[in-house]
Design a protein around this motif. Sequence first.
Motif, PDB file in Angstrom:
ATOM      1  N   PRO A 140      65.112  13.418  41.121  1.00  0.00           N
ATOM      2  CA  PRO A 140      65.295  14.844  41.444  1.00  0.00           C
ATOM      3  C   PRO A 140      65.889  15.662  40.304  1.00  0.00           C
ATOM      4  O   PRO A 140      65.778  16.891  40.300  1.00  0.00           O
ATOM      5  N   LEU A 141      66.518  14.985  39.340  1.00  0.00           N
ATOM      6  CA  LEU A 141      67.163  15.705  38.244  1.00  0.00           C
ATOM      7  C   LEU A 141      66.243  15.934  37.055  1.00  0.00           C
ATOM      8  O   LEU A 141      66.645  16.551  36.075  1.00  0.00           O
ATOM      9  N   ARG A 142      65.010  15.442  37.148  1.00  0.00           N
ATOM     10  CA  ARG A 142      64.115  15.516  35.992  1.00  0.00           C
ATOM     11  C   ARG A 142      63.378  16.844  35.868  1.00  0.00           C
ATOM     12  O   ARG A 142      62.808  17.138  34.817  1.00  0.00           O
ATOM     13  N   ALA A 143      63.344  17.624  36.940  1.00  0.00           N
ATOM     14  CA  ALA A 143      62.676  18.928  36.908  1.00  0.00           C
ATOM     15  C   ALA A 143      63.744  20.018  36.862  1.00  0.00           C
ATOM     16  O   ALA A 143      64.472  20.198  37.842  1.00  0.00           O
ATOM     17  N   PRO A 144      63.884  20.747  35.736  1.00  0.00           N
ATOM     18  CA  PRO A 144      64.979  21.721  35.596  1.00  0.00           C
ATOM     19  C   PRO A 144      65.085  22.745  36.718  1.00  0.00           C
ATOM     20  O   PRO A 144      66.194  22.976  37.225  1.00  0.00           O
ATOM     21  N   PRO A 145      63.993  23.385  37.180  1.00  0.00           N
ATOM     22  CA  PRO A 145      64.174  24.387  38.251  1.00  0.00           C
ATOM     23  C   PRO A 145      64.730  23.773  39.532  1.00  0.00           C
ATOM     24  O   PRO A 145      65.668  24.293  40.133  1.00  0.00           O
ATOM     25  N   GLN A 146      64.135  22.643  39.949  1.00  0.00           N
ATOM     26  CA  GLN A 146      64.619  21.992  41.159  1.00  0.00           C
ATOM     27  C   GLN A 146      66.033  21.435  40.974  1.00  0.00           C
ATOM     28  O   GLN A 146      66.835  21.450  41.905  1.00  0.00           O
ATOM     29  N   ARG A 147      66.319  20.927  39.793  1.00  0.00           N
ATOM     30  CA  ARG A 147      67.646  20.386  39.541  1.00  0.00           C
ATOM     31  C   ARG A 147      68.712  21.454  39.726  1.00  0.00           C
ATOM     32  O   ARG A 147      69.741  21.213  40.370  1.00  0.00           O
ATOM     33  N   LEU A 175      76.463  21.208  60.846  1.00  0.00           N
ATOM     34  CA  LEU A 175      76.314  21.362  59.401  1.00  0.00           C
ATOM     35  C   LEU A 175      75.176  20.489  58.875  1.00  0.00           C
ATOM     36  O   LEU A 175      74.367  20.929  58.040  1.00  0.00           O
ATOM     37  N   SER A 176      75.100  19.258  59.368  1.00  0.00           N
ATOM     38  CA  SER A 176      74.045  18.347  58.931  1.00  0.00           C
ATOM     39  C   SER A 176      72.666  18.888  59.279  1.00  0.00           C
ATOM     40  O   SER A 176      71.723  18.780  58.479  1.00  0.00           O
ATOM     41  N   LEU A 177      72.545  19.486  60.466  1.00  0.00           N
ATOM     42  CA  LEU A 177      71.245  20.014  60.870  1.00  0.00           C
ATOM     43  C   LEU A 177      70.831  21.208  60.013  1.00  0.00           C
ATOM     44  O   LEU A 177      69.647  21.370  59.699  1.00  0.00           O
ATOM     45  N   VAL A 178      71.784  22.025  59.626  1.00  0.00           N
ATOM     46  CA  VAL A 178      71.462  23.165  58.759  1.00  0.00           C
ATOM     47  C   VAL A 178      70.942  22.681  57.402  1.00  0.00           C
ATOM     48  O   VAL A 178      70.001  23.247  56.837  1.00  0.00           O
ATOM     49  N   PHE A 179      71.530  21.602  56.894  1.00  0.00           N
ATOM     50  CA  PHE A 179      71.160  21.103  55.565  1.00  0.00           C
ATOM     51  C   PHE A 179      70.094  20.011  55.619  1.00  0.00           C
ATOM     52  O   PHE A 179      69.675  19.523  54.568  1.00  0.00           O
ATOM     53  N   TRP A 180      69.662  19.593  56.803  1.00  0.00           N
ATOM     54  CA  TRP A 180      68.838  18.394  56.971  1.00  0.00           C
ATOM     55  C   TRP A 180      67.578  18.406  56.097  1.00  0.00           C
ATOM     56  O   TRP A 180      67.314  17.455  55.348  1.00  0.00           O
ATOM     57  N   HIS A 181      66.787  19.451  56.211  1.00  0.00           N
ATOM     58  CA  HIS A 181      65.521  19.528  55.465  1.00  0.00           C
ATOM     59  C   HIS A 181      65.663  20.278  54.145  1.00  0.00           C
ATOM     60  O   HIS A 181      64.700  20.322  53.366  1.00  0.00           O
ATOM     61  N   ALA A 182      66.821  20.887  53.915  1.00  0.00           N
ATOM     62  CA  ALA A 182      66.965  21.776  52.760  1.00  0.00           C
ATOM     63  C   ALA A 182      66.674  21.100  51.414  1.00  0.00           C
ATOM     64  O   ALA A 182      65.994  21.702  50.567  1.00  0.00           O
ATOM     65  N   PRO A 183      67.151  19.866  51.151  1.00  0.00           N
ATOM     66  CA  PRO A 183      66.836  19.264  49.849  1.00  0.00           C
ATOM     67  C   PRO A 183      65.335  19.127  49.599  1.00  0.00           C
ATOM     68  O   PRO A 183      64.858  19.382  48.492  1.00  0.00           O
ATOM     69  N   ALA A 184      64.586  18.729  50.635  1.00  0.00           N
ATOM     70  CA  ALA A 184      63.137  18.585  50.470  1.00  0.00           C
ATOM     71  C   ALA A 184      62.460  19.943  50.271  1.00  0.00           C
ATOM     72  O   ALA A 184      61.516  20.067  49.477  1.00  0.00           O
ATOM     73  N   LEU A 185      62.930  20.952  50.976  1.00  0.00           N
ATOM     74  CA  LEU A 185      62.342  22.295  50.840  1.00  0.00           C
ATOM     75  C   LEU A 185      62.604  22.870  49.449  1.00  0.00           C
ATOM     76  O   LEU A 185      61.755  23.542  48.865  1.00  0.00           O
ATOM     77  N   VAL A 186      63.778  22.589  48.913  1.00  0.00           N
ATOM     78  CA  VAL A 186      64.106  23.040  47.560  1.00  0.00           C
ATOM     79  C   VAL A 186      63.277  22.280  46.527  1.00  0.00           C
ATOM     80  O   VAL A 186      62.731  22.872  45.587  1.00  0.00           O
ATOM     81  N   PHE A 187      63.167  20.966  46.715  1.00  0.00           N
ATOM     82  CA  PHE A 187      62.529  20.126  45.696  1.00  0.00           C
ATOM     83  C   PHE A 187      61.011  20.211  45.735  1.00  0.00           C
ATOM     84  O   PHE A 187      60.361  20.365  44.693  1.00  0.00           O
ATOM     85  N   TRP A 188      60.421  20.107  46.927  1.00  0.00           N
ATOM     86  CA  TRP A 188      58.964  20.074  47.038  1.00  0.00           C
ATOM     87  C   TRP A 188      58.331  21.449  47.221  1.00  0.00           C
ATOM     88  O   TRP A 188      57.204  21.672  46.824  1.00  0.00           O
ATOM     89  N   GLU A 189      59.051  22.358  47.875  1.00  0.00           N
ATOM     90  CA  GLU A 189      58.465  23.668  48.165  1.00  0.00           C
ATOM     91  C   GLU A 189      59.022  24.780  47.279  1.00  0.00           C
ATOM     92  O   GLU A 189      58.647  25.939  47.433  1.00  0.00           O
ATOM     93  N   ASN A 190      59.949  24.416  46.371  1.00  0.00           N
ATOM     94  CA  ASN A 190      60.528  25.386  45.425  1.00  0.00           C
ATOM     95  C   ASN A 190      61.176  26.578  46.125  1.00  0.00           C
ATOM     96  O   ASN A 190      61.152  27.706  45.624  1.00  0.00           O
ATOM     97  N   MET A 191      61.755  26.360  47.270  1.00  0.00           N
ATOM     98  CA  MET A 191      62.441  27.428  47.989  1.00  0.00           C
ATOM     99  C   MET A 191      63.811  27.695  47.387  1.00  0.00           C
ATOM    100  O   MET A 191      64.481  26.769  46.942  1.00  0.00           O
ATOM    101  N   PRO A 192      64.257  28.944  47.383  1.00  0.00           N
ATOM    102  CA  PRO A 192      65.650  29.211  47.021  1.00  0.00           C
ATOM    103  C   PRO A 192      66.575  28.627  48.082  1.00  0.00           C
ATOM    104  O   PRO A 192      66.171  28.375  49.229  1.00  0.00           O
TER     105      PRO A 192
END
Length: 265
Positions: free
Chosen positions: A86-93, A158-175
Amino acid sequence: MKLKTVRARQGLQWVRGGFRVFFRQPLGLSAMFAAVAFGALMLLQLPLLGPVLALGLMPLASIAFMIATRQVEAGHNVHPGVLLQPLRAPPQRRALLQLGGVYAAAAIAVVLLAHLVDGGRFAAAVQAVAENEATPELLTDPMLEFGVLLRLVLMTLLSLVFWHAPALVFWENMPVGKALFASMLACLRSVGAFALYGLAWFGLLLGFMVVVQMLLTLLGLAQAVAHAALPAIMLFSTVFYASLYFSYDDSFETDRPDAAPLEGA
């Protein structure tokens, strides 16, 4: 990207998917979890900043295991090096690190709020148990019970709010803000599946420990129950992380490329 309709019974499929993936590559996934656990343990030794860093790296661990699950499903090998992907792509990182900072701040806020509400009783109870000085009066304090329940409820939300967020940021380039909103919305739409998912994990853990305790007691090794708990926790935790991807894949309709192996794998 669209939200899918998730039926309650799919929560059980997520658990089954985690076990299926784990047994395809138990060594690789176990090595990944051991690396995460060791890294978190080392960070926790640092005063003040260590726990904050450990919390902030949780979203990175989540998306790394989702990547690993996709790779196992695609027939590729996994190893602890996946944790760095996950750290290899600068925008997603950048976005993932921002997400980690928000998660750490929110988790600390939950802890501080619960500490204020229960008057520090939970912290006192933990210290007393660690020093073998716990008393029945301390452990049965209604405010302690309320503090434990409050922490459980707030951390679950809190876990439910963040549950999908890492994948949405990494794969879907969401803010970060949009990813958190989409994650919360998806979890609310899938509340039945998540409830069954949580109950399944609770039942598995409880059933496993009851069976192990009964067997060891029959063999005259009741004192070894505590020693059996650690590998069990490691096993179930690894399978749990391996199952995260399935909850995401069932919740969102996306157009993602197939998983690719790591460089040098």
